[in-house]
Design a protein around this motif. Structure first.
Motif, PDB file in Angstrom:
ATOM      1  N   ALA A 271       0.816  -1.349   0.099  1.00 20.02           N
ATOM      2  CA  ALA A 271       0.033  -0.056   0.111  1.00 20.02           C
ATOM      3  C   ALA A 271       0.969   1.191   0.121  1.00 20.02           C
ATOM      4  N   TYR A 272       0.484   2.222  -0.750  1.00 22.14           N
ATOM      5  CA  TYR A 272       1.290   3.435  -0.852  1.00 22.14           C
ATOM      6  C   TYR A 272       0.792   4.601   0.019  1.00 22.14           C
ATOM      7  N   SER A 273       1.804   5.109   0.639  1.00 25.25           N
ATOM      8  CA  SER A 273       1.409   6.412   1.372  1.00 25.25           C
ATOM      9  C   SER A 273       2.151   7.587   0.562  1.00 25.25           C
ATOM     10  N   ALA A 274       1.280   8.339  -0.152  1.00 29.76           N
ATOM     11  CA  ALA A 274       1.454   9.649  -0.593  1.00 29.76           C
ATOM     12  C   ALA A 274       2.153  10.636   0.566  1.00 29.76           C
ATOM     13  N   ARG A 275       1.444  10.864   1.557  1.00 28.75           N
ATOM     14  CA  ARG A 275       2.225  11.672   2.423  1.00 28.75           C
ATOM     15  C   ARG A 275       3.541  11.554   3.080  1.00 28.75           C
ATOM     16  N   ASN A 276       3.896  10.111   2.877  1.00 25.78           N
ATOM     17  CA  ASN A 276       5.276   9.917   3.392  1.00 25.78           C
ATOM     18  C   ASN A 276       6.244   9.302   2.455  1.00 25.78           C
ATOM     19  N   HIS A 277       5.595   9.209   1.166  1.00 23.67           N
ATOM     20  CA  HIS A 277       6.513   8.514  -0.095  1.00 23.67           C
ATOM     21  C   HIS A 277       6.942   7.279   0.302  1.00 23.67           C
ATOM     22  N   ALA A 278       6.183   6.554   0.723  1.00 21.76           N
ATOM     23  CA  ALA A 278       6.482   5.012   1.094  1.00 21.76           C
ATOM     24  C   ALA A 278       5.708   4.119   0.638  1.00 21.76           C
ATOM     25  N   LEU A 279       6.268   2.996   0.310  1.00 17.03           N
ATOM     26  CA  LEU A 279       5.353   1.737   0.117  1.00 17.03           C
ATOM     27  C   LEU A 279       5.521   1.003   1.232  1.00 17.03           C
ATOM     28  N   TRP A 280       4.316   0.509   1.779  1.00 15.86           N
ATOM     29  CA  TRP A 280       4.199  -0.215   2.970  1.00 15.86           C
ATOM     30  C   TRP A 280       3.997  -1.939   2.322  1.00 15.86           C
ATOM     31  N   VAL A 281       4.899  -2.606   2.817  1.00 18.82           N
ATOM     32  CA  VAL A 281       4.483  -4.136   2.333  1.00 18.82           C
ATOM     33  C   VAL A 281       4.581  -5.182   3.573  1.00 18.82           C
ATOM     34  N   THR A 282       3.605  -6.266   3.417  1.00 16.36           N
ATOM     35  CA  THR A 282       3.419  -7.249   4.243  1.00 16.36           C
ATOM     36  C   THR A 282       4.270  -8.323   3.934  1.00 16.36           C
ATOM     37  N   ALA A 283       5.021  -8.948   4.867  1.00 20.35           N
ATOM     38  CA  ALA A 283       5.554 -10.400   4.562  1.00 20.35           C
ATOM     39  C   ALA A 283       5.348 -11.383   5.628  1.00 20.35           C
ATOM     40  N   SER A 284       4.933 -12.504   5.310  1.00 17.83           N
ATOM     41  CA  SER A 284       4.809 -13.572   6.421  1.00 17.83           C
ATOM     42  C   SER A 284       5.174 -14.727   5.832  1.00 17.83           C
ATOM     43  N   ALA A 285       6.292 -15.357   6.159  1.00 12.46           N
ATOM     44  CA  ALA A 285       6.838 -16.480   5.434  1.00 12.46           C
ATOM     45  C   ALA A 285       6.587 -17.789   6.500  1.00 12.46           C
ATOM     46  N   GLY A 286       6.380 -18.979   5.989  1.00 12.78           N
ATOM     47  CA  GLY A 286       6.189 -20.310   6.751  1.00 12.78           C
ATOM     48  C   GLY A 286       5.020 -20.955   6.503  1.00 12.78           C
ATOM     49  N   ARG A 287       4.382 -21.890   6.916  1.00  9.55           N
ATOM     50  CA  ARG A 287       3.324 -22.687   6.789  1.00  9.55           C
ATOM     51  C   ARG A 287       2.405 -22.489   7.865  1.00  9.55           C
ATOM     52  N   PRO A 288       1.207 -21.829   7.393  1.00  8.83           N
ATOM     53  CA  PRO A 288       0.079 -21.732   8.623  1.00  8.83           C
ATOM     54  C   PRO A 288      -0.112 -23.315   9.170  1.00  8.83           C
ATOM     55  N   PRO A 289      -0.656 -23.204  10.468  1.00  7.39           N
ATOM     56  CA  PRO A 289      -1.136 -22.167  11.294  1.00  7.39           C
ATOM     57  C   PRO A 289       0.087 -21.288  12.311  1.00  7.39           C
ATOM     58  N   VAL A 290       1.386 -21.834  11.976  1.00 12.18           N
ATOM     59  CA  VAL A 290       2.508 -21.282  12.767  1.00 12.18           C
ATOM     60  C   VAL A 290       3.316 -20.450  11.790  1.00 12.18           C
ATOM     61  N   ILE A 291       3.132 -19.071  11.840  1.00 12.64           N
ATOM     62  CA  ILE A 291       4.247 -18.439  11.339  1.00 12.64           C
ATOM     63  C   ILE A 291       5.364 -17.871  12.356  1.00 12.64           C
ATOM     64  N   THR A 292       6.422 -17.761  11.989  1.00 11.47           N
ATOM     65  CA  THR A 292       7.485 -17.538  12.910  1.00 11.47           C
ATOM     66  C   THR A 292       8.214 -16.311  12.411  1.00 11.47           C
ATOM     67  N   ASP A 293       8.156 -15.972  10.944  1.00 19.53           N
ATOM     68  CA  ASP A 293       8.695 -14.945  10.260  1.00 19.53           C
ATOM     69  C   ASP A 293       7.797 -13.901   9.836  1.00 19.53           C
ATOM     70  N   SER A 294       7.591 -12.823  10.276  1.00 14.96           N
ATOM     71  CA  SER A 294       6.783 -12.073   9.663  1.00 14.96           C
ATOM     72  C   SER A 294       6.974 -10.535   9.904  1.00 14.96           C
ATOM     73  N   ARG A 295       7.092  -9.673   9.104  1.00 11.09           N
ATOM     74  CA  ARG A 295       7.602  -8.353   9.092  1.00 11.09           C
ATOM     75  C   ARG A 295       6.613  -7.364   8.294  1.00 11.09           C
TER      76      ARG A 295
END
Length: 309
Positions: free
Chosen positions: A12-36
């Motif tokens: 999702a892009y922020s025009a106010r802050n000129h930044a692109l926000w990105v979600t990342a979740s790696a692993g196999r549900p239901p247990v995710i140990t690496d998300s940022r």
């Protein structure tokens, strides 16, 4: 295309802050140990900040994994869906500070902000529900459930505040008016995962994963006017507000297709990394996150598409 992180989902892009926000979740549900939650420079695609998510289960190391994302530039916040623990969260854009986690959104999938009316809408795929929160106080303000529905992608008519949700289970669009307890149901293509609304608010477009199509729906008459084949696994759609063209991510085909919705024709098709997942359009550029695992350590990538090219 510098590698970002494994498990990219949306941006999702922020025009106010000129930044692109990105979600990342790696692993196999239901247990995710690496998300940022990543803040990315939209020009260089370099990571400016990476905010780790809190541990929710010390026994397994599971964290509050983030998937859907939306920006509220009025409140200078970023919202995420935390699908695996049925909640949404709010963070401060400037610092990444966690402001709130709001429960009761079963299998929360996507989120969209209506900044004009100070509302954040989330889709609860697990219960067929659309939930609205006050974007300033974070209090719940509206909840509409459609029996048998599986709402996924969301968009808002900026003029009226009406919410549109792709109903994957029902192959239809759900329309919700602010303050109403009921929904209007409209036809869509086969297995829609994403919905986008035209700039004038008269037309909705669905990316249909099962059908591999873009479906064009007249919101005034409630009728399908066109169905355009785009590619296998159509998953995400976004409108280029300058041209009116609609971009569709075709996950299994590994492409993005630009469609002229008035003519019902494909303008061009652009290859991306493998398994593209989501498209965001800002300032004449399309940002396509993928699940290619093509980075040196298995990271996923973002493909930039110049819409003026």
């Amino acid at each position: 295309m510098p590698p970002l992180a494994p498990g990219l989902f949306q941006s999702a892009y922020s025009a106010r802050n000129h930044a692109l926000w990105v979600t990342a979740s790696a692993g196999r549900p239901p247990v995710i140990t690496d998300s940022r939650l990543l803040r990315v420079d939209p020009k260089t695609l370099l990571i400016e900040a990476a905010y780790p998510l809190p541990v929710t289960d010390t026994a397994t190391g599971a964290v509050r994994a983030v998937f859907g994302v939306a920006v509220d530039d009025e409140q200078d916040t970023v919202w995420t869906t935390n699908t695996l623990d049925d909640s949404v969260s709010v963070y401060r854009q400037q610092t990444g500070e966690h402001l709130a986690t709001l429960p009761g959104v079963e299998h929360s999938r996507e989120i969209v902000v209506d900044a004009e009316r100070g509302t954040a809408w989330a889709s609860a795929f697990g219960s067929g529900t659309l939930v609205a929160f006050d974007a300033r106080t974070f209090e719940e303000k509206q909840r509409v459930t459609v029996e048998g529905a599986g709402p996924t992608g969301l968009d808002v008519n900026e003029r009226t505040g009406k919410l549109y949700a792709a109903d994957f289970k029902g192959s239809r669009i759900i329309e919700v008016t602010p303050g109403s307890a009921t929904a209007r149901l409209l036809p869509a293509g086969d297995g829609p995962l994403s919905v986008a609304v035209s700039a004038d608010g008269h037309t909705a477009f669905t990316a249909d994963q099962t059908g591999g199509t873009l479906t064009v729906v007249d919101l005034r008459t409630g009728e399908i006017t066109k169905s355009v084949p785009t590619g296998e696994g159509a998953k995400s759609a976004a409108v280029d507000r300058r041209t009116g063209q609609v971009l569709v991510v075709n996950r299994l085909a590994g492409t993005v297709t630009a469609v002229d919705p008035h003519e019902g024709t494909v303008v061009r098709t652009v290859p991306t990394g493998a398994l593209p997942n989501h498209v965001e359009i800002a300032d004449g550029t399309a940002y396509v996150v993928d699940k290619s695992g093509a980075g040196p350590a298995g990271e996923d990538l973002i493909t930039l598409i110049d819409l003026d090219d």
